[in-house]
Design a protein around this motif. Structure first.
Motif, PDB file in Angstrom:
ATOM      1  N   GLU A  68       0.804  -1.259   0.071  1.00  0.00           N
ATOM      2  CA  GLU A  68       0.058  -0.022  -0.094  1.00  0.00           C
ATOM      3  C   GLU A  68       1.028   1.123   0.139  1.00  0.00           C
ATOM      4  O   GLU A  68       1.570   1.416   0.842  1.00  0.00           O
ATOM      5  CB  GLU A  68      -0.871  -0.011   1.278  1.00  0.00           C
ATOM      6  CG  GLU A  68      -1.975   1.143   1.264  1.00  0.00           C
ATOM      7  CD  GLU A  68      -2.521   1.419   2.562  1.00  0.00           C
ATOM      8  OE1 GLU A  68      -3.554   1.061   2.677  1.00  0.00           O
ATOM      9  OE2 GLU A  68      -1.655   1.758   3.547  1.00  0.00           O
ATOM     10  N   SER A  94      -1.205   9.673   3.161  1.00  0.00           N
ATOM     11  CA  SER A  94      -1.771   9.040   2.217  1.00  0.00           C
ATOM     12  C   SER A  94      -1.761   7.757   2.048  1.00  0.00           C
ATOM     13  O   SER A  94      -0.844   7.135   2.770  1.00  0.00           O
ATOM     14  CB  SER A  94      -1.126   9.528   0.884  1.00  0.00           C
ATOM     15  OG  SER A  94       0.107   9.245   0.782  1.00  0.00           O
ATOM     16  N   ARG A 132      -2.484   4.661  -1.053  1.00  0.00           N
ATOM     17  CA  ARG A 132      -2.902   4.042  -2.281  1.00  0.00           C
ATOM     18  C   ARG A 132      -2.727   2.993  -2.925  1.00  0.00           C
ATOM     19  O   ARG A 132      -1.589   2.429  -2.456  1.00  0.00           O
ATOM     20  CB  ARG A 132      -2.547   5.231  -3.462  1.00  0.00           C
ATOM     21  CG  ARG A 132      -2.821   6.574  -3.427  1.00  0.00           C
ATOM     22  CD  ARG A 132      -2.451   7.335  -4.804  1.00  0.00           C
ATOM     23  NE  ARG A 132      -1.185   7.283  -4.989  1.00  0.00           N
ATOM     24  CZ  ARG A 132      -0.619   7.763  -6.390  1.00  0.00           C
ATOM     25  NH1 ARG A 132      -1.451   7.921  -7.368  1.00  0.00           N
ATOM     26  NH2 ARG A 132       0.567   7.556  -6.607  1.00  0.00           N
ATOM     27  N   VAL A 155      -1.544   1.048  -5.476  1.00  0.00           N
ATOM     28  CA  VAL A 155      -1.169   1.063  -6.953  1.00  0.00           C
ATOM     29  C   VAL A 155       0.060   0.130  -7.252  1.00  0.00           C
ATOM     30  O   VAL A 155       0.556   0.131  -8.107  1.00  0.00           O
ATOM     31  CB  VAL A 155      -0.661   2.647  -7.161  1.00  0.00           C
ATOM     32  CG1 VAL A 155      -1.653   3.561  -7.333  1.00  0.00           C
ATOM     33  CG2 VAL A 155       0.364   2.953  -6.023  1.00  0.00           C
ATOM     34  N   LEU A 203      -1.977  14.545  -4.826  1.00  0.00           N
ATOM     35  CA  LEU A 203      -1.944  13.967  -3.589  1.00  0.00           C
ATOM     36  C   LEU A 203      -1.308  14.878  -2.649  1.00  0.00           C
ATOM     37  O   LEU A 203      -1.418  15.416  -1.621  1.00  0.00           O
ATOM     38  CB  LEU A 203      -1.417  12.531  -3.462  1.00  0.00           C
ATOM     39  CG  LEU A 203      -1.771  11.658  -2.500  1.00  0.00           C
ATOM     40  CD1 LEU A 203      -3.114  11.446  -2.373  1.00  0.00           C
ATOM     41  CD2 LEU A 203      -1.129  10.339  -2.885  1.00  0.00           C
TER      42      LEU A 203
END
Lengths: 103, 373
Positions: B232, B266, B268, B270, B280
């Motif tokens: 992550e 944050s 994400r 990806v 971001l």
């Protein structure tokens, strides 16, 4: 000491204030070049140990040239061109953060 | 071919802590670190030693983190004495700020749940109103949108790079063999011994510990386990240095001992991607400025992203292989916070079979139960 390689006698000049000294420097030059050419011994003291430091890479990478320029602390002197009437001060240690500064 | 009692795969903060712990058992220990191309969370994280809010739905994990925080001061003192490296560890407590009423109510519910799930109906973290949060942060005026926050005295921070360096130094000083740039390509198991093939030769060992972050899924299958983790992405930004301003760490905002503010707010999904995203960054910066308007004047000097190592439920996995006894998987999202647990209790478990209380909760069997339920 550091010397300019090129002749600047026919260049347009501007005046900046460096620690109370009036420096007449060629327009278009960076603050760090102008201050180095004036035989400055140091341009900041480090935030941790307090030792004297001066500009090094001259291309925006090393952050050694931080100075207070027109009241803005930690400005990269090598990335900013001189302007007539500019006030340049050494950066002493780390800058402060105050609520007033944000207004 | 080099032989040792223990081979630890992964020289990040988790593998290094376990390796140091095993070394104290008078065993020979070899630590392999892939370095270079590995997505190394230990080199890119925030350095928080964080307890509050962790372990919703898992009382044992909440306790595991809390116990780590209790062990931390003495753990740091020993590591600093041993290595002479200043870890810049502080335990001033920590805050989670709430932007708006909704976040405040959500946070209140989180703490209520943790309290209800706890052993004695108590959870040492409480909500503060805006005025009380402001008292805890005397140098920075809160933005108008801050409604309050939660405070825990158990939270703190350190310099994560110094921690990793100290662990490596402690390991090699203690006689451990550290092999950097050594990536594992295969693990074989024969006659109760492990044969490990790497890009720089073969190693054999009586026992093997996998602590290789996001490479766990691939490596665990080589020793008959199915330990699934996924990356992550988290993004971080660092500002110019200022004089000491922030009196305690805040979830996502921290001032280092050297004076830089680190911001990391944050997450994400990806895949194996460490690109940074300027949109971001803008959102993160905006949230910081909403919390502390005075910080708007600060320049951002660096940013990067790194990959967290997450299990399906976010909790650690501590598991011995049934098919290849002597192979262990150790993975957790909070490698910094749990460092003392890994060095002390996980090493005890691996070397001597001593299991901490309710240890089965951290085994992969918890996922089997869900499947059959």
């Amino acid at each position: 000491m550091l010397k300019r390689l090129h002749d600047i006698s026919d260049r347009r000049k501007v005046t900046i204030d460096f620690e109370g000294m009036q420096l007449e420097v060629p327009a278009g030059e960076t603050v760090s070049a102008a201050v180095l050419a004036a035989e400055t011994d140091y341009t900041r003291t480090s935030a941790i140990s307090g030792v004297h430091r001066g500009p090094y890479c001259q291309m925006g990478v090393c952050f050694e040239c931080l100075m207070e320029i027109d009241g803005v602390p930690n400005s990269q002197a090598c990335m900013i061109e001189v302007r007539h009437g500019m006030t340049v001060r050494r950066q002493h240690g780390a800058r402060g953060v105050s609520d007033e500064a944000s207004v | 071919m080099e032989h040792s009692d223990f081979l630890v795969v992964g020289g990040g903060v988790i593998g290094s802590a376990v390796a140091c712990g095993l070394l104290h058992k008078k065993c020979s220990v070899t630590l392999l670190d892939a370095g270079g191309d590995a997505f190394n969370a230990s080199l890119a994280n925030f350095g928080l030693v964080w307890v509050q809010g962790k372990g919703q739905g898992s009382r044992r994990y909440a306790e595991w983190c809390h116990e780590a925080s209790e062990l931390f001061p003495e753990y740091v003192r020993q590591l600093e004495t041993e290595t002479g490296i200043d870890l810049a560890y502080r335990k001033p407590g920590g805050l989670v700020l709430c932007h708006g009423e909704e976040e405040y109510q959500k946070r209140e519910k989180v703490l209520e749940r943790l309290r209800n799930e706890s052993r004695h109906g108590s959870y040492d973290c409480h909500m503060l109103d805006r005025a009380d949060v402001q008292k805890m942060l005397p140098n920075l005026t809160l933005g108008p949108g801050i409604t309050g926050g939660s405070y825990s005295a158990h939270d703190g921070y350190l310099n994560p790079l110094a921690l990793l360096k100290a662990l490596h130094m402690s390991f090699t000083q203690g006689g451990g063999h550290f092999c950097s740039g050594t990536a594992v390509t295969n693990i074989g198991y024969q006659h109760g011994r492990f044969l490990v093939t790497t890009n720089s030769g073969e190693f054999t060992a009586e026992k093997i510990v996998l602590a290789a972050g996001n490479a766990m899924t691939r490596l665990s299958r080589m020793v008959g386990m199915d330990v699934q983790v996924h990356p992550e992405q988290g993004q971080l930004m660092v500002t110019e240095r200022t004089r000491p301003t922030l009196s305690m760490p805040i979830s996502g905002i921290q001032q280092t001992a050297e004076g830089s503010f680190i911001v990391g707010l944050s997450n994400r999904n990806v895949g194996f991607n460490t690109d940074t995203d300027t949109r971001l960054m803008k959102q993160m910066a905006q949230r910081v400025v909403n919390a502390f308007p005075a910080l708007a004047c600060l320049k951002i000097v660096r940013s990067w992203s790194s990959l967290r190592v997450l299990t399906a439920d976010g909790l650690p996995i501590y598991q011995q292989s049934e098919r290849c006894p002597g192979a262990y998987a150790v993975t957790a999202h909070s490698g910094v916070t749990l460092a003392p647990q890994h060095q002390i209790h996980i090493a005890d478990w691996i070397a001597e079979g001593v299991q901490p209380e309710e240890f089965e909760r951290f085994s992969t069997r918890r996922f089997d139960v869900e499947k059959t339920a």
